[in-house]
Design an enzyme around this catalytic site. Structure first.
Site, PDB file in Angstrom:
ATOM      1  N   SER A   1       0.835  -1.207   0.000  1.00 58.59           N
ATOM      2  CA  SER A   1       0.000   0.000   0.000  1.00 58.59           C
ATOM      3  C   SER A   1       0.869   1.256   0.000  1.00 58.59           C
ATOM      4  O   SER A   1       0.489   2.268  -0.596  1.00 58.59           O
ATOM      5  CB  SER A   1      -0.958   0.002   1.195  1.00 58.59           C
ATOM      6  OG  SER A   1      -0.246  -0.072   2.408  1.00 58.59           O
ATOM      7  N   GLU A   2       2.033   1.206   0.654  1.00 63.36           N
ATOM      8  CA  GLU A   2       2.942   2.358   0.633  1.00 63.36           C
ATOM      9  C   GLU A   2       4.396   1.901   0.605  1.00 63.36           C
ATOM     10  O   GLU A   2       4.761   0.906   1.241  1.00 63.36           O
ATOM     11  CB  GLU A   2       2.766   3.236   1.885  1.00 63.36           C
ATOM     12  CG  GLU A   2       1.358   3.697   2.142  1.00 63.36           C
ATOM     13  CD  GLU A   2       0.875   4.789   1.225  1.00 63.36           C
ATOM     14  OE1 GLU A   2       1.720   5.382   0.506  1.00 63.36           O
ATOM     15  OE2 GLU A   2      -0.334   5.062   1.231  1.00 63.36           O
ATOM     16  N   THR A   3       5.201   2.656  -0.120  1.00 62.15           N
ATOM     17  CA  THR A   3       6.659   2.557  -0.044  1.00 62.15           C
ATOM     18  C   THR A   3       7.183   3.917   0.383  1.00 62.15           C
ATOM     19  O   THR A   3       6.824   4.941  -0.215  1.00 62.15           O
ATOM     20  CB  THR A   3       7.272   2.142  -1.381  1.00 62.15           C
ATOM     21  OG1 THR A   3       6.800   0.828  -1.723  1.00 62.15           O
ATOM     22  CG2 THR A   3       8.786   2.133  -1.317  1.00 62.15           C
TER      23      THR A   3
END
Length: 288
Positions: A45-47
């Site tokens: 979902s996030e980096t």
């Protein structure tokens, strides 16, 4: 190009729960388009990308860094769980000597400090205003059908729509609720809404642990069908439930299939402290 990369599960003390985020440490400037390519490759979902602000900085001793967050589809202005994961990498893996780290971000300066049971994030607190049901009726009915709704609020700062389900429902109902996210970007394509929060008042008594409120979060507009545990959503939820419950200190649970706990404390300066644990689950080197 070789980059140190980590995956940490945020808002949990146990691996394979909470919300996983990838964290990249940038010794040098990265080509702009490479951020998105790496985020797409990681497919979480996030980096998060932590960068040095000055050539003499280092990840072990410096106390201030730049921080950016990317979903597989786009850059986002705020991400709580990837900030928590970033702080965990610096504190626990890089052995950063400071008790507090400051991140310079698109949402201003965010601080992460060590706590006895985890890491505390100092985040903005965003108000949510009453929203006319008719304006968002198609979105809500597409997402949850005829599920009973008790309140609707909109946060213009974050472009999140908060939908409080009827108090007649319980946690198990919210956990098992089938939410149709696939068509939401077509139904709401004006740019007004970028995230949908479903929330429910907590249950008190009984054998289970008590929480003040529950939630789930959906952001198909930025390529995330459902986010397991969402710090940025709680910058809105904290404001709403503090008013509803008359409390400054709250204990929240995001009841996705992975689940995550958040300890919340509204501050006198109009911001919010959100505390959670983090479990480092992967360490490696990204080559490109």
């Amino acid at each position: 190009m070789k980059l140190p990369i980590f995956i940490a599960d945020a808002f949990t003390a146990k691996a394979f729960r909470g919300n996983p985020a990838a964290v990249c440490l940038l010794e040098n400037k990265l080509d702009e388009d490479m951020h998105q390519k790496i985020a797409r490759e990681m497919n979480l979902s996030e980096t998060a990308f932590i960068r040095k602000l000055h050539p003499t900085d280092n990840f072990t001793q410096s106390s201030c860094f730049g921080l950016r967050w990317f979903t597989p589809a786009s850059e986002v202005p705020l991400c709580g769980h990837a900030t928590l994961a970033s702080a965990a990498v610096l504190f626990h893996k890089m052995k950063n000597a400071n008790s507090t780290i400051t991140f310079v971000t698109l949402s201003g300066e965010l601080k992460a400090r060590r706590a006895e049971d985890g890491i505390v994030l100092d985040l903005p607190l965003y108000p949510a205003h009453p929203q006319d049901f008719l304006e968002v009726e198609d979105l809500i009915k597409t997402a949850i059908g005829d599920t009973l709704v008790q309140d609707i609020r909109y946060s213009p700062d974050t472009r999140k729509l908060l939908v409080r389900l009827s108090d007649t429902y319980n946690r198990s109902f919210l956990e098992s609720l089938k939410v149709n996210t696939q068509n939401l970007p077509q139904v709401e394509n004006t740019g007004k809404v970028k995230g949908l929060i479903l929330t429910l008042k907590g249950e008190h008594g009984g054998q289970t642990q008590e929480f003040d409120f529950y939630s789930r979060y959906f952001a198909p507009w930025v390529g995330v069908a459902e986010d397991p545990v969402t710090g940025s959503a709680h910058t809105v939820l904290s404001s709403y439930w503090s008013q509803q419950l008359g409390k400054k200190d709250m204990h929240a649970f995001q009841c996705s299939h992975r689940g995550g706990e958040l300890k919340i404390s509204l501050r006198p300066d109009g911001r919010v402290d959100i505390e959670g644990g983090a479990a480092l689950v992967l360490e490696g080197t990204l080559t490109a």
